[in-house]
Design an enzyme around this catalytic site. Structure first.
Site, PDB file in Angstrom:
ATOM      1  N   SER A 251       0.849  -1.195   0.000  1.00 29.30           N
ATOM      2  CA  SER A 251       0.000   0.000   0.000  1.00 29.30           C
ATOM      3  C   SER A 251       0.883   1.243   0.000  1.00 29.30           C
ATOM      4  CB  SER A 251      -0.878   0.037   1.251  1.00 29.30           C
ATOM      5  OG  SER A 251      -1.534   1.296   1.351  1.00 29.30           O
TER       6      SER A 251
ATOM      7  N   TYR B  62      -1.579  -0.129  10.301  1.00 34.26           N
ATOM      8  CA  TYR B  62      -1.773  -0.688   8.952  1.00 34.26           C
ATOM      9  C   TYR B  62      -0.595  -0.312   8.058  1.00 34.26           C
ATOM     10  CZ  TYR B  62      -3.664  -0.956   4.171  1.00 34.26           C
ATOM     11  OH  TYR B  62      -3.848  -1.213   2.830  1.00 34.26           O
TER      12      TYR B  62
HETATM   13  P1  NAP Z   1     -11.701  -5.613   0.488  1.00 37.32           P
HETATM   14  O1  NAP Z   1     -12.533  -5.048  -0.616  1.00 37.32           O
HETATM   15  O2  NAP Z   1     -12.031  -5.315   1.909  1.00 37.32           O
HETATM   16  O3  NAP Z   1     -11.648  -7.211   0.282  1.00 37.32           O
HETATM   17  C1  NAP Z   1     -10.921  -7.948   1.216  1.00 37.32           C
HETATM   18  C2  NAP Z   1     -10.825  -9.379   0.777  1.00 37.32           C
HETATM   19  O4  NAP Z   1      -9.915 -10.054   1.684  1.00 37.32           O
HETATM   20  C3  NAP Z   1     -12.134 -10.143   0.867  1.00 37.32           C
HETATM   21  O5  NAP Z   1     -12.096 -11.159  -0.133  1.00 37.32           O
HETATM   22  C4  NAP Z   1     -12.072 -10.756   2.254  1.00 37.32           C
HETATM   23  O6  NAP Z   1     -12.856 -11.937   2.402  1.00 37.32           O
HETATM   24  C5  NAP Z   1     -10.602 -11.101   2.340  1.00 37.32           C
HETATM   25  N1  NAP Z   1     -10.068 -11.216   3.693  1.00 37.32           N
HETATM   26  C6  NAP Z   1     -10.123 -10.303   4.708  1.00 37.32           C
HETATM   27  N2  NAP Z   1      -9.493 -10.794   5.796  1.00 37.32           N
HETATM   28  C7  NAP Z   1      -9.045 -12.032   5.455  1.00 37.32           C
HETATM   29  C8  NAP Z   1      -8.357 -13.033   6.152  1.00 37.32           C
HETATM   30  N3  NAP Z   1      -7.990 -12.886   7.440  1.00 37.32           N
HETATM   31  N4  NAP Z   1      -8.064 -14.192   5.508  1.00 37.32           N
HETATM   32  C9  NAP Z   1      -8.429 -14.377   4.210  1.00 37.32           C
HETATM   33  N5  NAP Z   1      -9.106 -13.451   3.494  1.00 37.32           N
HETATM   34  C10 NAP Z   1      -9.397 -12.292   4.124  1.00 37.32           C
HETATM   35  O7  NAP Z   1     -10.161  -5.183   0.312  1.00 37.32           O
HETATM   36  P2  NAP Z   1      -9.379  -4.496  -0.927  1.00 37.32           P
HETATM   37  O8  NAP Z   1      -9.577  -3.029  -0.834  1.00 37.32           O
HETATM   38  O9  NAP Z   1      -9.657  -5.212  -2.176  1.00 37.32           O
HETATM   39  O10 NAP Z   1      -7.882  -4.769  -0.461  1.00 37.32           O
HETATM   40  C11 NAP Z   1      -7.094  -5.827  -0.983  1.00 37.32           C
HETATM   41  C12 NAP Z   1      -5.637  -5.557  -0.612  1.00 37.32           C
HETATM   42  O11 NAP Z   1      -5.242  -4.302  -1.167  1.00 37.32           O
HETATM   43  C13 NAP Z   1      -5.382  -5.461   0.889  1.00 37.32           C
HETATM   44  O12 NAP Z   1      -4.142  -6.077   1.200  1.00 37.32           O
HETATM   45  C14 NAP Z   1      -5.306  -3.956   1.133  1.00 37.32           C
HETATM   46  O13 NAP Z   1      -4.530  -3.639   2.269  1.00 37.32           O
HETATM   47  C15 NAP Z   1      -4.659  -3.512  -0.156  1.00 37.32           C
HETATM   48  N6  NAP Z   1      -4.868  -2.084  -0.465  1.00 37.32           N
HETATM   49  C16 NAP Z   1      -6.124  -1.602  -0.666  1.00 37.32           C
HETATM   50  C17 NAP Z   1      -6.285  -0.243  -0.941  1.00 37.32           C
HETATM   51  C18 NAP Z   1      -7.639   0.382  -1.158  1.00 37.32           C
HETATM   52  O14 NAP Z   1      -7.735   1.625  -1.158  1.00 37.32           O
HETATM   53  N7  NAP Z   1      -8.692  -0.397  -1.375  1.00 37.32           N
HETATM   54  C19 NAP Z   1      -5.161   0.585  -1.021  1.00 37.32           C
HETATM   55  C20 NAP Z   1      -3.895   0.044  -0.816  1.00 37.32           C
HETATM   56  C21 NAP Z   1      -3.765  -1.288  -0.537  1.00 37.32           C
HETATM   57  P3  NAP Z   1     -14.427 -11.860   2.899  1.00 37.32           P
HETATM   58  O15 NAP Z   1     -15.197 -11.399   1.692  1.00 37.32           O
HETATM   59  O16 NAP Z   1     -14.741 -13.261   3.302  1.00 37.32           O
HETATM   60  O17 NAP Z   1     -14.472 -10.870   4.025  1.00 37.32           O
END
Ligand code: NAP
Length: 251
Positions: free
Chosen positions: A146, A160
């Site tokens: 991130s 985080y």
């Molecule tokens: P999201 O929309 O909240 O989706 C999270 C996903 O991870 C869901 O499939 C969830 O499963 C799963 N998950 C959560 N906790 C878990 C665990 N303990 N074990 C296995 N699966 C788990 O998140 P996202 O925004 O796509 O983020 C994905 C990655 O990108 C993360 O690492 C996040 O830190 C990174 N990121 C995101 C952003 C942003 O702005 N969105 C920016 C920088 C980095 P369920 O559906 O079962 O809950």
């Protein structure tokens, strides 16, 4: 499976950035294992969509913060696909907005267990299957970091941000550790991306609130992040390892 199709496991593949990676991977010809932790309906819906598009996919439940779950998840992939060519450490969590002087040990341990220990455990299992040192045929790993790792997320979630700093360091170290074992390890570092993660952290309006502060005056999409991941997994990136690719619109 003897048709030579490559296989991919994406943690947290059922929603957000992970789901976009799974969709693009099916389009690129991979068989895909979609991990999730609790929202089975979302995982089942995505798998149905991927199959309807002609892809081979299945959902596998498991908490990346649990060693037993991680081992069972990789064993489920072994049984279904018999090989692992690509792995994306995507599952990650945020927490409610807080200052460091308000953070409990319980919060910090959960953050580090899921985002850091979980990513290490999954990387360990992926390397055991891909490394030529272990009889594997090589492969590619992409870790989702991130922009927070560079920015520190003051007043919001420094825990985080620090967990993602650990992912950057793990990416550089592991890449060099397995460089002679047929495995490339890279990271994609998204900026603010439109997914449900912001609502999970109690800030459903975060994208709308922040977008005017961003160089491009907009958040990224999950597809824009996924494109970078698919590139780093592909042979087009054959001389790239240990890289951290910002997909943050200049932020
Ligand atoms: P999201 O929309 O909240 O989706 C999270 C996903 O991870 C869901 O499939 C969830 O499963 C799963 N998950 C959560 N906790 C878990 C665990 N303990 N074990 C296995 N699966 C788990 O998140 P996202 O925004 O796509 O983020 C994905 C990655 O990108 C993360 O690492 C996040 O830190 C990174 N990121 C995101 C952003 C942003 O702005 N969105 C920016 C920088 C980095 P369920 O559906 O079962 O809950």
């Amino acid at each position: 499976m003897s048709d030579g199709k490559k296989t991919l496991l994406v943690t947290g593949g059922s929603r957000g950035i992970g789901a976009a990676i799974c969709r693009q991977a099916i389009g690129a010809g991979y068989r895909v294992a979609v991990n999730y932790v609790s929202n089975q309906a979302a995982a089942d819906a995505l798998v149905a969509e991927l199959k309807a598009a002609g892809g081979d996919a299945f959902a596998v439940k498991g908490d990346v913060g649990s060693e037993a779950d991680v081992i069972a998840m990789f064993e489920a992939v072994d049984r279904a696909f018999r090989r692992l060519d690509a792995f994306v450490n995507n599952a990650g969590i945020v927490d409610l907005k807080a200052r460091v002087d308000e953070m409990s040990a319980e919060r910090l341990e959960r953050m580090m267990r899921v985002n850091v220990v979980g990513s290490f455990l999954c990387a360990r299992e992926a390397v055991k299957r891909m490394s030529t040192r272990h009889g594997g045929k090589g492969g590619a790993i992409v870790n989702i970091s991130s922009a927070a790792a560079r920015l520190g997320s003051p007043g919001e979630y420094v825990d985080y941000a620090a967990s993602k700093g650990a992912i950057d360091t793990m990416t550089m170290g592991l890449a060099r550790e397995v460089a002679l074992e047929g495995i490339r390890v890279n990271a994609v570092s998204p900026g603010i991306t439109e997914t449900e993660i912001h609502a999970s952290g109690g800030q459903p309006d975060r994208v709308a609130r922040m977008q005017d502060l961003l160089p491009m005056k907009r958040a990224g999409t999950a597809d824009e992040v996924a494109s970078a991941v698919l590139y780093l997994l592909s042979d087009a990136a054959s001389y790239i390892t240990g890289a951290i690719l910002n997909v943050s619109g200049g932020r």
